[in-house]
Design a protein around this motif. Structure first.
Motif: not given
Ligand code: SF4
Lengths: 387, 400
Positions: A167, B172, B177, B197
């Protein structure tokens, strides 16, 4: 296959020299996502690498919006060209810039969003003779890598040992949580933390915040060196080892010693690496299989005989249909109805009425009509003419 | 000085939502087929629905863009040809694409116009120039780009620019990500994001001897650019986009209605100095959302843009209780019930244009005339006649 790695200080660089590395990746804090080296130290490292007769690969991998990009361009332009031999870039904007402003060979990091051969070939064609290496994605499995190395003209590289970046955000996510005094004491510009969530199957994600934003890594390192023979079979030209999170690069020496032996046990090498490891997608990538199950298996409209959808069931009096196609419905029409479970029902239209329960001689698209009730059918069932 | 207003581009998670978005004023919609996009769990469109959706939108003067914005692998590309030829044949207006292999495939096999997805994180002028050379006619710039930077990109790269104006934010850099890929075996860049996230995390700062428990430190507040619409217009942004193909019909209607009303108001008056702005803001607060922020639109997103909370519905949220399905001789309005409501409740009908119509429910009747005290989902009921209501108007009510 040759190895390449990063050096962030003179000691690292000497060790790489000792291990006969012919290339080293160098950079400094403004152009690189994770390197803490200052501009001046970077210049010194370049000079030292030159005395070691090592090729210097300058890595510029930060992502930057236009306003941040301009000062980075100036910094880049200020680096004496004789100090580095090739430039390694990821952002297409940086690629475009260095294509237009230097004549250095380019190593293109195709690790993000480049999972098909067609795209890689277009990069090859676009960058042309300046392209000296393609850095492939660790999401490709060994068969794909082999296919690509055969089909591409350009030498290729893969990360084979090191942290897996999960990330990358431009936002500073750790500093709001760290007390300002502690931040001041620590320096404030490079924060490290470990994050765990009950909602994730893994615990203890390493996190870093610096001037470029916040980075999260996998709890285990990627490690493919215990599959050295398989790596050889892929046709990769370069293997990258990224130990920037470690105090020293002594593992490189160990690796060197292992590889010098006529044979060695791969588990011993893994143990010598000293961290928990994963193989990622090297064997196989099925990352699109699981979530296909997430798909909403509502009844999907399939054919040209579609009439519309059941919106209400008033047992046993009637059912209401919303007509969604240009096909007409009339008394005595034969229907096929598929309920949301996929079960099919066949029936004939005995009556057709409007909302005021008046008889309807004919229908039109968008109309709501009432017809005879049919058992087993419920709202959201899809209705087709069955000729 | 009055300037050209941008296109309002709304999400269409299904054929029904496409119709809602278009009816409520969107100039264009974006949608996904059954494959190749980033919203695997959305309903998405079958080919027949796509054809109908395109016909519907075009008949009302709206454009249709189809997302093919997953980072496609070789086997996905092998299957793409037939689908893009179909898209070309039904005359969609553009495809939204993330990777070079997909762009090359589309350019070779069709005449489709190509927009670069935000997923490709186009952040600067040089990047836009490169993508333009690859055949892209519009870039959906990364969400990290400010309006001022987007204006520069448009001017210097001579390319159409689209920006997000509203909705959930990926924390991100888009496409950067892979948490889901490596922790859950689901490719977030092919539609499998597990929204890690948004999880609650406990953090340790070992070198500082600090611990921070129970944080949502990676969760972003939602974007709302309503207050800076004038900046979008002044910058000459070609299209403003609302996120949310997975969101509700009420969301689709509210977004299309509010933003189109605001843009119409500007077209008419040449400014936004209006108490209307407060009214529109109020409307945006009535759909489920995280706290709104302007993210990077003006300045860089800072700590204030982190939504450090568990996801929850707010008291202000409204819920869609139904859809107007017909009027009976100026006497009664017929509603298809989606969520139950009671006699004496007050419902609100969202007309396609103009102010919300409120209606107290003195009675609720089944179609056969039988009076009931509480409606049931998936039934049709008659309520007192609502003057000005039209078929397909959304009916909403404040959550109790
Ligand atoms: S986990 Fe969050 S930051 Fe990662 S791709 Fe999915 S929405 Fe985007």
């Amino acid at each position: 296959m040759k190895f390449i790695s990063y050096a962030t200080n003179k000691h690292d660089l000497s060790l790489l020299k000792e291990c006969s590395y012919s290339e080293v990746i160098l950079s400094f804090e403004d152009l690189n996502r994770l390197i803490k080296t200052s501009y001046d130290d970077f210049i010194e490292l370049c000079q030292m690498a030159k005395t070691f007769q090592m090729r210097v690969i300058l890595e510029w991998d930060v992502l930057a919006t236009e306003n941040d990009f301009a000062p980075k361009k100036s910094l880049f332009d200020s680096i004496p060209a004789e100090l580095y031999d090739a430039i390694r870039v990821q952002d297409p904007g940086v690629l475009e810039y260095v294509l237009g402003t230097t004549d250095k060979p380019i190593q293109f990091i195709a690790e993000t969003g480049n999972h098909n051969l067609k795209g890689l070939k277009v990069w090859e064609e676009y960058i042309g003779h300046r392209l000296e290496r393609l850095v492939l994605s660790i999401e490709l499995n060994k068969d794909k890598i082999k296919e690509y190395t055969c089909a591409l003209k350009t030498p290729t590289e893969l990360l084979v040992a090191g942290r897996v970046l999960l990330f990358y955000s431009p936002r500073k996510l750790l500093s709001p949580l760290a007390l300002s005094e502690a931040k001041a004491e620590y320096g404030g510009s490079f924060l490290e933390a470990v994050g765990s969530s009950e909602e994730s199957p893994h615990k203890g994600f390493p996190l870093v915040e610096n001037q470029h934003g916040t980075f999260m890594f996998h709890i285990k390192d990627l490690f493919l060196l215990d599959r050295y023979e398989q790596l050889e079979q892929t046709g990769l030209d370069w293997l990258r080892i990224d130990l920037r999170d470690r105090q020293d690069l002594s593992f490189l020496k160990t690796l060197h010693e292992f590889l010098a032996k006529p044979s060695f046990h791969s588990d011993d090498l893994k143990e010598a690496y000293g961290k928990e490891v994963i193989r990622g997608y090297f064997q196989t990538n099925k990352s699109d299989v699981l979530f296909k199950k997430l798909k909403n298996y509502r009844v999907q409209r399939k054919d040209e005989a579609y009439i519309g959808e059941v919106v209400e069931i008033a047992k046993p009096e009637y059912m209401a249909l919303e007509l969604k196609s240009h096909l007409h419905l009339k008394k005595d029409s034969q229907l096929k109805i598929i309920n949301p479970n996929g079960k099919e029902f066949f029936c004939k239209v005995h009556f057709l009425k409007d909302l005021a329960f008046d008889d309807l001689p004919k229908t039109h698209k968008g109309q709501l009509v009432l017809m005879n009730y049919m058992g087993g059918v419920w709202p959201k069932s899809q209705v087709y003419l069955d000729s | 000085m009055k300037r050209k207003v941008p296109e309002l581009l709304a999400p269409a998670g299904s054929l029904d939502k496409l119709k809602v978005a278009v009816d409520y004023g969107a100039n264009a919609v974006y949608l996904g087929g059954l494959k190749f996009g980033l919203r695997s769990a959305a309903e998405n469109f079958t080919k027949q629905e796509l054809r109908e959706g395109v016909d519907y939108a075009h008949a009302k003067g709206a454009l249709v863009y189809v997302v093919l914005n997953g980072f496609l692998h070789d086997k996905d590309l092998d299957e793409l040809g037939e689908f893009i030829q179909f898209l070309d044949q039904i005359k969609i207006d553009a495809v939204i694409v993330s990777d070079l292999g997909t762009i090359a495939t589309i350019s070779e096999q069709t005449n489709l116009e190509i927009h670069l997805s935000t997923q490709a994180s186009c952040l600067n002028i040089d990047s836009a120039r490169l993508w333009k050379k690859m055949g892209v006619t519009r870039v959906v710039v990364g969400r990290e780009v400010s309006i001022a930077e987007a204006a520069l990109i448009k001017k210097e790269a001579q390319i159409e620019v689209e920006m997000f104006v509203h909705g959930s934010m990926c924390m991100a850099y888009s496409g950067n990500c892979v948490i889901s890929n490596f922790t859950q075996g689901r490719d977030s860049n092919r539609g499998g994001c597990a929204h890690s996230c948004r999880f609650e995390y406990s953090l340790d700062f070992p070198k500082m001897g600090l611990a921070a428990k129970h944080n949502y430190f990676m969760s972003s507040k939602d974007l709302s650019g309503l207050r800076v619409l004038e900046e979008f217009i002044a910058a000459g942004i070609d299209s403003i986009k609302v996120e949310g193909r997975m969101k509700s019909h009420l969301y689709a209607a509210t977004m299309a209605k509010v933003y189109s009303q605001a843009l119409d108001y500007y077209e008419e008056h040449g400014h936004f100095l209006s108490e209307k702005l407060l009214e529109w803001e109020d409307e945006l607060k009535k759909v489920t959302h995280r706290t709104y922020a302007q993210a990077n639109l003006i300045d860089k997103a800072n700590a204030d843009t982190i939504f450090n909370e568990r996801e929850h519905d707010t008291e202000l949220d409204y819920v869609m209780v139904g859809r107007v399905i017909g009027q009976i001789e100026d006497k009664e309005t017929v509603i298809e019930v989606r969520n139950a409501f009671n006699q004496y409740d007050e419902v609100e009908i969202l007309p396609f244009k103009g102010s919300v119509l409120k209606q107290g429910l003195n009675h609720i009747k089944l179609l056969n005339g039988q009076e009931i005290e509480r409606s049931k989902p998936s039934t049709l009921v008659k309520i007192p006649y609502v003057c000005g209501a039209e078929v397909n108007n959304i009916v909403r009510m404040r959550k109790v």
